[in-house]
Design a protein around this motif. Structure first.
Motif, PDB file in Angstrom:
ATOM      1  N   UNK A   1      28.199  28.890  20.267  1.00 41.19           N
ATOM      2  CA  UNK A   1      27.596  27.978  18.690  1.00 41.19           C
ATOM      3  C   UNK A   1      26.495  27.700  18.725  1.00 41.19           C
ATOM      4  N   UNK A   2      25.169  28.198  19.267  1.00 37.09           N
ATOM      5  CA  UNK A   2      23.880  27.814  18.587  1.00 37.09           C
ATOM      6  C   UNK A   2      23.821  29.621  17.836  1.00 37.09           C
ATOM      7  N   UNK A   3      24.631  30.051  17.485  1.00 41.27           N
ATOM      8  CA  UNK A   3      24.419  31.351  17.713  1.00 41.27           C
ATOM      9  C   UNK A   3      25.428  32.080  16.275  1.00 41.27           C
ATOM     10  N   UNK A   4      24.223  32.370  15.389  1.00 40.98           N
ATOM     11  CA  UNK A   4      24.733  33.430  14.319  1.00 40.98           C
ATOM     12  C   UNK A   4      25.543  34.716  14.965  1.00 40.98           C
ATOM     13  N   UNK A   5      26.281  35.683  14.025  1.00 37.54           N
ATOM     14  CA  UNK A   5      26.551  36.947  14.927  1.00 37.54           C
ATOM     15  C   UNK A   5      25.406  37.444  14.684  1.00 37.54           C
ATOM     16  N   UNK A   6      24.469  37.724  14.145  1.00 40.26           N
ATOM     17  CA  UNK A   6      23.359  38.697  13.583  1.00 40.26           C
ATOM     18  C   UNK A   6      22.529  38.268  14.639  1.00 40.26           C
ATOM     19  N   UNK A   7      22.128  36.796  14.739  1.00 40.85           N
ATOM     20  CA  UNK A   7      21.210  35.863  16.307  1.00 40.85           C
ATOM     21  C   UNK A   7      21.592  36.736  17.415  1.00 40.85           C
ATOM     22  N   UNK A   8      23.257  36.385  18.368  1.00 43.08           N
ATOM     23  CA  UNK A   8      24.085  37.523  18.977  1.00 43.08           C
ATOM     24  C   UNK A   8      23.229  38.556  19.392  1.00 43.08           C
ATOM     25  N   UNK A   9      23.484  39.439  17.791  1.00 42.68           N
ATOM     26  CA  UNK A   9      23.038  40.644  18.167  1.00 42.68           C
ATOM     27  C   UNK A   9      22.060  41.349  18.491  1.00 42.68           C
ATOM     28  N   UNK A  10      20.744  40.428  18.291  1.00 42.67           N
ATOM     29  CA  UNK A  10      19.143  40.532  18.201  1.00 42.67           C
ATOM     30  C   UNK A  10      19.423  39.421  19.982  1.00 42.67           C
ATOM     31  N   UNK A  11      19.316  38.614  20.079  1.00 40.85           N
ATOM     32  CA  UNK A  11      19.860  37.863  21.419  1.00 40.85           C
ATOM     33  C   UNK A  11      20.347  39.507  22.616  1.00 40.85           C
ATOM     34  N   UNK A  12      21.159  40.318  22.914  1.00 42.33           N
ATOM     35  CA  UNK A  12      21.361  41.007  23.823  1.00 42.33           C
ATOM     36  C   UNK A  12      20.359  42.398  23.370  1.00 42.33           C
ATOM     37  N   UNK A  13      20.139  42.613  21.554  1.00 37.30           N
ATOM     38  CA  UNK A  13      18.981  43.841  22.034  1.00 37.30           C
ATOM     39  C   UNK A  13      17.767  43.740  22.361  1.00 37.30           C
ATOM     40  N   UNK A  14      17.886  42.441  22.568  1.00 38.28           N
ATOM     41  CA  UNK A  14      16.391  42.364  23.013  1.00 38.28           C
ATOM     42  C   UNK A  14      16.145  42.191  23.764  1.00 38.28           C
ATOM     43  N   UNK A  15      17.411  41.428  25.143  1.00 39.27           N
ATOM     44  CA  UNK A  15      17.459  41.384  26.319  1.00 39.27           C
ATOM     45  C   UNK A  15      17.497  43.504  27.159  1.00 39.27           C
ATOM     46  N   UNK A  16      17.607  44.229  26.063  1.00 38.60           N
ATOM     47  CA  UNK A  16      17.844  45.560  26.678  1.00 38.60           C
ATOM     48  C   UNK A  16      16.704  46.300  26.454  1.00 38.60           C
TER      49      UNK A  16
ATOM     50  N   UNK B   1      19.777  46.219  11.775  1.00 39.74           N
ATOM     51  CA  UNK B   1      20.062  46.322  13.447  1.00 39.74           C
ATOM     52  C   UNK B   1      21.130  46.724  13.701  1.00 39.74           C
ATOM     53  N   UNK B   2      21.995  47.939  13.032  1.00 37.12           N
ATOM     54  CA  UNK B   2      22.906  48.947  14.145  1.00 37.12           C
ATOM     55  C   UNK B   2      21.979  49.843  14.242  1.00 37.12           C
ATOM     56  N   UNK B   3      20.848  50.535  13.905  1.00 41.93           N
ATOM     57  CA  UNK B   3      19.864  51.208  14.429  1.00 41.93           C
ATOM     58  C   UNK B   3      19.535  51.224  15.517  1.00 41.93           C
ATOM     59  N   UNK B   4      18.870  49.903  15.084  1.00 37.81           N
ATOM     60  CA  UNK B   4      17.968  48.802  16.144  1.00 37.81           C
ATOM     61  C   UNK B   4      18.681  48.578  17.287  1.00 37.81           C
ATOM     62  N   UNK B   5      19.514  47.914  17.132  1.00 41.70           N
ATOM     63  CA  UNK B   5      20.846  48.318  18.803  1.00 41.70           C
ATOM     64  C   UNK B   5      21.063  49.178  19.270  1.00 41.70           C
ATOM     65  N   UNK B   6      21.322  50.527  18.707  1.00 40.04           N
ATOM     66  CA  UNK B   6      21.402  51.685  19.819  1.00 40.04           C
ATOM     67  C   UNK B   6      20.375  52.227  19.796  1.00 40.04           C
ATOM     68  N   UNK B   7      18.631  51.972  19.488  1.00 41.67           N
ATOM     69  CA  UNK B   7      17.539  52.971  19.746  1.00 41.67           C
ATOM     70  C   UNK B   7      17.205  51.641  21.012  1.00 41.67           C
ATOM     71  N   UNK B   8      17.607  49.986  21.065  1.00 38.48           N
ATOM     72  CA  UNK B   8      17.181  49.828  22.001  1.00 38.48           C
ATOM     73  C   UNK B   8      17.894  50.117  23.779  1.00 38.48           C
TER      74      UNK B   8
END
Length: 259
Positions: A37-52, A86-93
């Motif tokens: 609940x501390x994250x929006x859906x976008x923030x969740x995606x950025x967290x995961x993409x950053x971890x990658x 965001x989609x392209x960034x996730x795929x690239x990471x």
């Protein structure tokens, strides 16, 4: 159950990331994630993409110590704000992390925070990090969620090992997961042999594959067991049922949350 092949973990990082990207397509990225609940859906995606990207940098450079976030190219998210960026960034990471893992192979020595210091740890860890956060995204986006049985089972296995490592390392919550004579049985009803018996010893807990009577049992589809154990689904919130002393299951879940 044995570990999956290294190449399977590498493949699965891409498979799970693609499935997460599909869940995000057309979703409201500003919605709050119910299970985080501390994250929006976008923030969740950025967290995961950053971890990658972070893991990719650790593996690519064969880092012998933790790599600071500010040293990871693109860690903070895409340059653009829109869903396409965001989609392209996730795929690239994900692709870059997997390329680094494949290039290194499973036995390259690298820094990790855990019990083994080689790239095999990160391939498995990023698989299950993506599996669980894809569940978060699916719940927030009201998208379907399925996981291959062997991946769901290995997610459970890895999580038990992480909680055990936390206990061995002196985590105050995990330290309380002990006390002789109590046990927790996980029983998948849709995958033969997918059962775990978690036993509370005087000093620590242990687990093994067994079908035995326990203080409490969680019985249901394998994916639901995995989601409950990772606190993504409330016990009894789906098809899984709790049999016996439900307080012990709650006790486990509360002390394996790590904040």
């Amino acid at each position: 159950m044995t570990l999956l092949p290294y190449d399977r973990y590498c493949d699965e990082i891409l498979v799970q990331t693609d499935a997460l990207r599909a869940a995000l397509a057309g979703a409201d990225l500003a919605v709050t994630v119910p299970t985080c609940p501390d994250w929006t859906l976008r923030e969740l995606a950025v967290h995961l993409g950053g971890a990658h990207r972070w893991v990719g940098e650790i593996v690519r450079t064969r880092a012998a110590e933790d790599v600071a976030e500010e040293r990871v190219p693109g860690f903070g998210g895409p340059d653009g704000e829109g869903p396409a960026a965001l989609d392209a960034w996730l795929a690239e990471g994900a692709a870059c992390a997997v390329a680094a893992l494949r290039d290194a192979g499973p036995d390259a020595g690298v820094w990790t925070w855990a019990w083994e210091r080689r790239t095999a740890f990160w391939a498995r860890r990023m698989t299950h990090e993506t599996v669980v956060h894809r569940a978060d995204a699916a719940l927030a986006a009201k998208a379907p969620y399925t996981v291959a049985p062997e991946i769901a089972a290995d997610t459970i296995e890895e999580w038990l090992r992480i909680v055990s490592f936390a206990q061995e390392s002196g985590d105050p919550e995990a330290a309380e997961l002990r006390g002789g004579g109590r046990s927790l049985h996980l029983h998948a009803t849709d995958v033969p042999g997918a059962e775990w018996l978690i036993e509370f010893g005087e000093d620590r807990f242990t687990w093994r594959h067994a079908h035995e009577k326990a203080t409490v049992a969680l019985r249901g589809p394998l994916t639901e067991l995995m989601l409950v154990l990772n606190r993504r689904l409330e016990p009894g919130g789906g098809q899984a049922e709790v049999l016996g002393d439900a307080r012990l299951l709650d006790y486990w879940l509360e002390r394996s949350s790590f904040g």
